[in-house]
Design a protein around this motif. Sequence first.
Motif, PDB file in Angstrom:
ATOM      1  N   LEU A 154     141.000  -2.104 -25.158  1.00  0.00           N
ATOM      2  CA  LEU A 154     140.255  -2.802 -26.210  1.00  0.00           C
ATOM      3  C   LEU A 154     140.017  -1.909 -27.420  1.00  0.00           C
ATOM      4  CD1 LEU A 154     137.653  -4.755 -24.029  1.00  0.00           C
ATOM      5  CD2 LEU A 154     139.603  -5.706 -25.270  1.00  0.00           C
ATOM      6  N   ALA A 155     140.065  -0.595 -27.196  1.00  0.00           N
ATOM      7  CA  ALA A 155     139.823   0.337 -28.305  1.00  0.00           C
ATOM      8  C   ALA A 155     141.093   0.650 -29.088  1.00  0.00           C
ATOM      9  CB  ALA A 155     139.223   1.640 -27.764  1.00  0.00           C
ATOM     10  N   THR A 156     142.231   0.136 -28.634  1.00  0.00           N
ATOM     11  CA  THR A 156     143.498   0.407 -29.316  1.00  0.00           C
ATOM     12  C   THR A 156     143.961  -0.832 -30.072  1.00  0.00           C
ATOM     13  OG1 THR A 156     144.784  -0.265 -27.377  1.00  0.00           O
ATOM     14  CG2 THR A 156     144.160   2.058 -27.555  1.00  0.00           C
ATOM     15  N   PRO A 157     144.712  -0.648 -31.154  1.00  0.00           N
ATOM     16  CA  PRO A 157     145.251  -1.801 -31.899  1.00  0.00           C
ATOM     17  C   PRO A 157     146.154  -2.646 -31.000  1.00  0.00           C
ATOM     18  CG  PRO A 157     145.461   0.227 -33.174  1.00  0.00           C
ATOM     19  CD  PRO A 157     145.042   0.633 -31.794  1.00  0.00           C
ATOM     20  N   GLY A 158     145.903  -3.919 -30.986  1.00  0.00           N
ATOM     21  CA  GLY A 158     146.706  -4.811 -30.155  1.00  0.00           C
ATOM     22  C   GLY A 158     146.332  -4.779 -28.687  1.00  0.00           C
ATOM     23  N   GLY A 159     145.319  -3.991 -28.346  1.00  0.00           N
ATOM     24  CA  GLY A 159     144.920  -3.860 -26.947  1.00  0.00           C
ATOM     25  C   GLY A 159     144.421  -5.155 -26.334  1.00  0.00           C
ATOM     26  N   VAL A 160     143.790  -6.000 -27.160  1.00  0.00           N
ATOM     27  CA  VAL A 160     143.290  -7.287 -26.655  1.00  0.00           C
ATOM     28  C   VAL A 160     144.441  -8.124 -26.119  1.00  0.00           C
ATOM     29  CG1 VAL A 160     142.254  -9.477 -27.328  1.00  0.00           C
ATOM     30  CG2 VAL A 160     141.251  -7.332 -28.143  1.00  0.00           C
ATOM     31  N   PHE A 161     145.537  -8.144 -26.876  1.00  0.00           N
ATOM     32  CA  PHE A 161     146.680  -8.950 -26.449  1.00  0.00           C
ATOM     33  C   PHE A 161     147.307  -8.381 -25.173  1.00  0.00           C
ATOM     34  CE2 PHE A 161     146.358  -9.366 -31.082  1.00  0.00           C
ATOM     35  CZ  PHE A 161     146.205 -10.742 -31.183  1.00  0.00           C
ATOM     36  N   LEU A 162     147.341  -7.056 -25.070  1.00  0.00           N
ATOM     37  CA  LEU A 162     147.895  -6.440 -23.870  1.00  0.00           C
ATOM     38  C   LEU A 162     147.017  -6.731 -22.664  1.00  0.00           C
ATOM     39  CD1 LEU A 162     150.033  -4.717 -22.580  1.00  0.00           C
ATOM     40  CD2 LEU A 162     148.784  -2.661 -23.297  1.00  0.00           C
ATOM     41  N   LEU A 163     145.690  -6.709 -22.874  1.00  0.00           N
ATOM     42  CA  LEU A 163     144.771  -7.005 -21.771  1.00  0.00           C
ATOM     43  C   LEU A 163     144.925  -8.458 -21.328  1.00  0.00           C
ATOM     44  CD1 LEU A 163     142.636  -5.693 -20.018  1.00  0.00           C
ATOM     45  CD2 LEU A 163     140.896  -6.402 -21.661  1.00  0.00           C
ATOM     46  N   VAL A 164     145.105  -9.358 -22.291  1.00  0.00           N
ATOM     47  CA  VAL A 164     145.356 -10.761 -21.945  1.00  0.00           C
ATOM     48  C   VAL A 164     146.653 -10.871 -21.148  1.00  0.00           C
ATOM     49  CG1 VAL A 164     145.963 -13.028 -22.864  1.00  0.00           C
ATOM     50  CG2 VAL A 164     144.068 -11.743 -23.870  1.00  0.00           C
ATOM     51  N   ALA A 165     147.684 -10.140 -21.576  1.00  0.00           N
ATOM     52  CA  ALA A 165     148.967 -10.170 -20.879  1.00  0.00           C
ATOM     53  C   ALA A 165     148.818  -9.679 -19.441  1.00  0.00           C
ATOM     54  CB  ALA A 165     149.996  -9.326 -21.620  1.00  0.00           C
ATOM     55  N   ILE A 166     148.039  -8.612 -19.253  1.00  0.00           N
ATOM     56  CA  ILE A 166     147.799  -8.094 -17.904  1.00  0.00           C
ATOM     57  C   ILE A 166     147.076  -9.140 -17.064  1.00  0.00           C
ATOM     58  CG2 ILE A 166     146.513  -6.385 -16.562  1.00  0.00           C
ATOM     59  CD1 ILE A 166     147.034  -4.391 -18.824  1.00  0.00           C
ATOM     60  N   GLY A 167     146.056  -9.760 -17.661  1.00  0.00           N
ATOM     61  CA  GLY A 167     145.307 -10.784 -16.948  1.00  0.00           C
ATOM     62  C   GLY A 167     146.183 -11.954 -16.536  1.00  0.00           C
ATOM     63  N   LEU A 168     147.035 -12.401 -17.456  1.00  0.00           N
ATOM     64  CA  LEU A 168     147.928 -13.520 -17.151  1.00  0.00           C
ATOM     65  C   LEU A 168     148.943 -13.140 -16.074  1.00  0.00           C
ATOM     66  CD1 LEU A 168     148.585 -14.973 -20.727  1.00  0.00           C
ATOM     67  CD2 LEU A 168     147.076 -15.891 -18.946  1.00  0.00           C
ATOM     68  N   ALA A 169     149.412 -11.883 -16.121  1.00  0.00           N
ATOM     69  CA  ALA A 169     150.366 -11.424 -15.112  1.00  0.00           C
ATOM     70  C   ALA A 169     149.722 -11.387 -13.724  1.00  0.00           C
ATOM     71  CB  ALA A 169     150.903 -10.047 -15.481  1.00  0.00           C
ATOM     72  N   VAL A 170     148.491 -10.880 -13.664  1.00  0.00           N
ATOM     73  CA  VAL A 170     147.785 -10.836 -12.384  1.00  0.00           C
ATOM     74  C   VAL A 170     147.497 -12.252 -11.887  1.00  0.00           C
ATOM     75  CG1 VAL A 170     145.685 -10.098 -11.216  1.00  0.00           C
ATOM     76  CG2 VAL A 170     146.783  -8.577 -12.864  1.00  0.00           C
ATOM     77  N   PHE A 171     147.087 -13.119 -12.816  1.00  0.00           N
ATOM     78  CA  PHE A 171     146.830 -14.519 -12.450  1.00  0.00           C
ATOM     79  C   PHE A 171     148.121 -15.161 -11.916  1.00  0.00           C
ATOM     80  CE2 PHE A 171     146.665 -19.067 -13.368  1.00  0.00           C
ATOM     81  CZ  PHE A 171     145.447 -19.417 -12.802  1.00  0.00           C
ATOM     82  N   GLY A 172     149.241 -14.881 -12.603  1.00  0.00           N
ATOM     83  CA  GLY A 172     150.518 -15.407 -12.150  1.00  0.00           C
ATOM     84  C   GLY A 172     150.871 -14.896 -10.766  1.00  0.00           C
ATOM     85  N   GLY A 173     150.552 -13.624 -10.505  1.00  0.00           N
ATOM     86  CA  GLY A 173     150.772 -13.081  -9.174  1.00  0.00           C
ATOM     87  C   GLY A 173     149.945 -13.811  -8.135  1.00  0.00           C
ATOM     88  N   GLY A 174     148.703 -14.148  -8.495  1.00  0.00           N
ATOM     89  CA  GLY A 174     147.853 -14.909  -7.581  1.00  0.00           C
ATOM     90  C   GLY A 174     148.425 -16.277  -7.283  1.00  0.00           C
ATOM     91  N   VAL A 175     148.918 -16.951  -8.331  1.00  0.00           N
ATOM     92  CA  VAL A 175     149.557 -18.256  -8.137  1.00  0.00           C
ATOM     93  C   VAL A 175     150.764 -18.114  -7.212  1.00  0.00           C
ATOM     94  CG1 VAL A 175     150.811 -20.135  -9.277  1.00  0.00           C
ATOM     95  CG2 VAL A 175     148.751 -19.181 -10.336  1.00  0.00           C
ATOM     96  N   GLY A 176     151.509 -17.012  -7.407  1.00  0.00           N
ATOM     97  CA  GLY A 176     152.672 -16.758  -6.561  1.00  0.00           C
ATOM     98  C   GLY A 176     152.283 -16.602  -5.098  1.00  0.00           C
TER      99      GLY A 176
END
Length: 271
Positions: A145-167
């Motif tokens: 969150l402290a880095t430029p574009g970090g919010v989008f990367l954190l969202v991407a990580i969250g979506l990837a983990v969520f996708g893993g859960g769906v899997g």
Amino acid sequence: MTSSPKRAARDVSDNRAFRVLARSGFAVNGLLHILIGAIAIGIAVAGGSGGEADQSGALRGLSDTPGGLFVLWVAVVGLFALGLWQLVQLPLITDADAKKKWGRRATEAGKGVVYLAIGVTALVFALGGSTSSSDSSQTLSARLLATPGGVFLLVAIGLAVFGGGVGFVAIGIRRTFRKLIRVPSGPAGRGVVALGMVGYIAKGIALGVVGVLFVVAAFTVDPEKASGLDGALKALADLPFGIVVLIAVGIGLIAYGVFLGARARLARLER
């Protein structure tokens, strides 16, 4: 002619001692999930308080028990062996479709990295140290969150983990985990399949909540929301009928752990 990397990978993976150690990794991972499930149930019964319901909490519990140091070292060896075995298999994964081949390799590589990471955590406890998966998740989120574009990367990580859960949920419902093991005949086989179904679905639900928390942390710019598996399970307790849901997920994680214990014996390790 078989390429040199593939031949080398085949020779290593065919080593009997290496396979035995890799199988022990499944058993160790199963034990950790049983402990996590028990901690989750304890949190539900205690009304939201209790230990850390993740790998760190399970390993900390082991370190505090008589003989726990020996078990921790067994865990270190087993988890490192399983992680390395997953990575060794990568050259042996083939598919006529290049995208599918590299997708499968990426998935297996991810599993290997996860096992090695848990092994590192076990090593920390075996050496007398301590760590917190929840704090690590929050630290990672804060740095992103402290880095430029970090919010989008954190969202991407969250979506990837969520996708893993769906899997995981999909694997449980469709019972595709059966191809990973030699399913015994009769009641034993039906029992193993039932444990796998319940376990994969419960694990998927837990991972899905972890992913959601990462996304929430990104949108609220609050790294404390991203508290990993422990925070996800404790978040379930705050939902309507959350205590019942948390107990059910805890039982499911225990079922997953027992399934992994069976997988230590039944796993298909050849390619």
